[in-house]
Design an enzyme around this catalytic site. Structure first.
Site, PDB file in Angstrom:
ATOM      1  N   HIS A 130       0.833  -1.203   0.000  1.00 18.39           N
ATOM      2  CA  HIS A 130       0.000   0.000   0.000  1.00 18.39           C
ATOM      3  C   HIS A 130       0.871   1.258   0.000  1.00 18.39           C
ATOM      4  O   HIS A 130       0.633   2.186  -0.787  1.00 18.39           O
ATOM      5  CB  HIS A 130      -0.908  -0.004   1.230  1.00 18.39           C
ATOM      6  N   GLU A 131       1.869   1.278   0.861  1.00 21.43           N
ATOM      7  CA  GLU A 131       2.743   2.452   0.945  1.00 21.43           C
ATOM      8  C   GLU A 131       3.517   2.671  -0.358  1.00 21.43           C
ATOM      9  O   GLU A 131       3.642   3.801  -0.836  1.00 21.43           O
ATOM     10  CB  GLU A 131       3.705   2.299   2.123  1.00 21.43           C
ATOM     11  N   HIS A 134       1.449   4.290  -3.071  1.00 22.41           N
ATOM     12  CA  HIS A 134       1.393   5.756  -3.069  1.00 22.41           C
ATOM     13  C   HIS A 134       2.565   6.353  -3.847  1.00 22.41           C
ATOM     14  O   HIS A 134       2.412   7.373  -4.525  1.00 22.41           O
ATOM     15  CB  HIS A 134       1.418   6.282  -1.631  1.00 22.41           C
ATOM     16  N   GLU A 189      -6.177   6.739  -1.576  1.00 23.59           N
ATOM     17  CA  GLU A 189      -6.081   5.615  -0.644  1.00 23.59           C
ATOM     18  C   GLU A 189      -6.640   4.342  -1.288  1.00 23.59           C
ATOM     19  O   GLU A 189      -6.063   3.255  -1.160  1.00 23.59           O
ATOM     20  CB  GLU A 189      -6.826   5.922   0.657  1.00 23.59           C
TER      21      GLU A 189
END
Length: 257
Positions: A130-131, A134, A189
């Site tokens: 997820h990080e 981004h 997100e």
């Protein structure tokens, strides 16, 4: 210890308080001044500032040694993933008890001891995915560019008559407050969630690890960890809803019942 402050603009954070330390050296502030004075901020500038920021943070935080059990575990988890989407990655563990992780625009990924203590290996991969999402999606770069263009940041950095060393600590605190309050949009997100899901699926991991990681975060946000949770957790997409979205997608993909 001081909270993470002035370098937060290059990071994609999980919504939790951090005790990691950072200070802003003149070299980084000078780079910020130069970036603010330009009409645009290039991806190369963002990556360079990220490298400077992470170097300073690594020097001021308890980084797990190469033979530390936390480092050995992380290295095993990411052994197949030193490049993602063409971006070379480097991984380290901060031996800080917070439930946190971040990735920067230069490909640095930092995982906190507190997160490793509560997540399985696959859940850690999901969180890091997820990080990294981004970063790959340019959310981190865009956030930094927006931050550099804000009047609050311009005013605080220019108030020293062009001399970085004259910027008052209170002014830097105002800049840090702005940067800490900056958030990714719900769409960003969701797209980072999708990136993590696709990363897990593509590499043969159980995609439900993303759901269970969110479910653990949902329990923490319910108050189990008390003061370790930041108030901005309520401003992020609901962790339980995100977990359900992952489970629904997994069913459609035939990866869950």
């Amino acid at each position: 210890m001081k909270r993470i402050a002035s370098q937060i603009f290059v990071m994609a954070w999980l919504p939790f308080v951090s005790q990691a330390q950072t200070t802003t050296k003149p070299s980084l502030m000078q780079a910020l001044m130069e970036a603010v004075s330009s009409a645009t901020v290039s991806d190369a500038q963002v990556a360079d500032l990220s490298r400077q920021a992470i170097k300073e943070m690594d020097a001021k935080n308890p980084v797990a040694a190469p033979n530390d059990p936390y480092t050995l575990r992380l290295n095993k988890i990411v052994s197949r993933h030193h490049t993602i989407g063409g971006l070379p990655l480097n991984f380290k563990v901060y031996k800080v008890p917070d439930v946190n992780a971040f990735a920067t625009a230069d490909g640095s990924v930092r995982v906190f001891k507190g997160l490793m203590d509560i997540m399985t290996d696959n859940e850690l991969l999901a969180v890091m995915g997820h990080e990294i999402g981004h970063v790959i999606n340019h959310d981190s770069k865009d956030a930094m560019k927006r931050g550099l263009q804000t009047s609050a940041l311009r005013d605080a950095l220019s108030s020293g008559s062009g001399t970085v060393s004259k910027v008052a600590q209170s002014q830097l605190g105002s800049v840090a407050d702005y940067l800490i309050s900056a958030k990714f949009s719900r769409q960003q997100e969701t797209e980072a969630d999708d990136y993590s899901y696709d990363f897990l699926k593509r590499n043969g991991y159980n995609v439900l690890a993303l759901a269970t990681s969110f479910e653990k975060l949902a329990k923490l946000s319910g108050g189990a960890q008390g003061g370790k949770l930041a108030s901005l957790v309520s401003d992020h997409p609901d962790s339980q809803s995100r977990a359900q979205r992952v489970r629904d997608r997994a069913r459609r993909d035939g990866l869950a019942k």
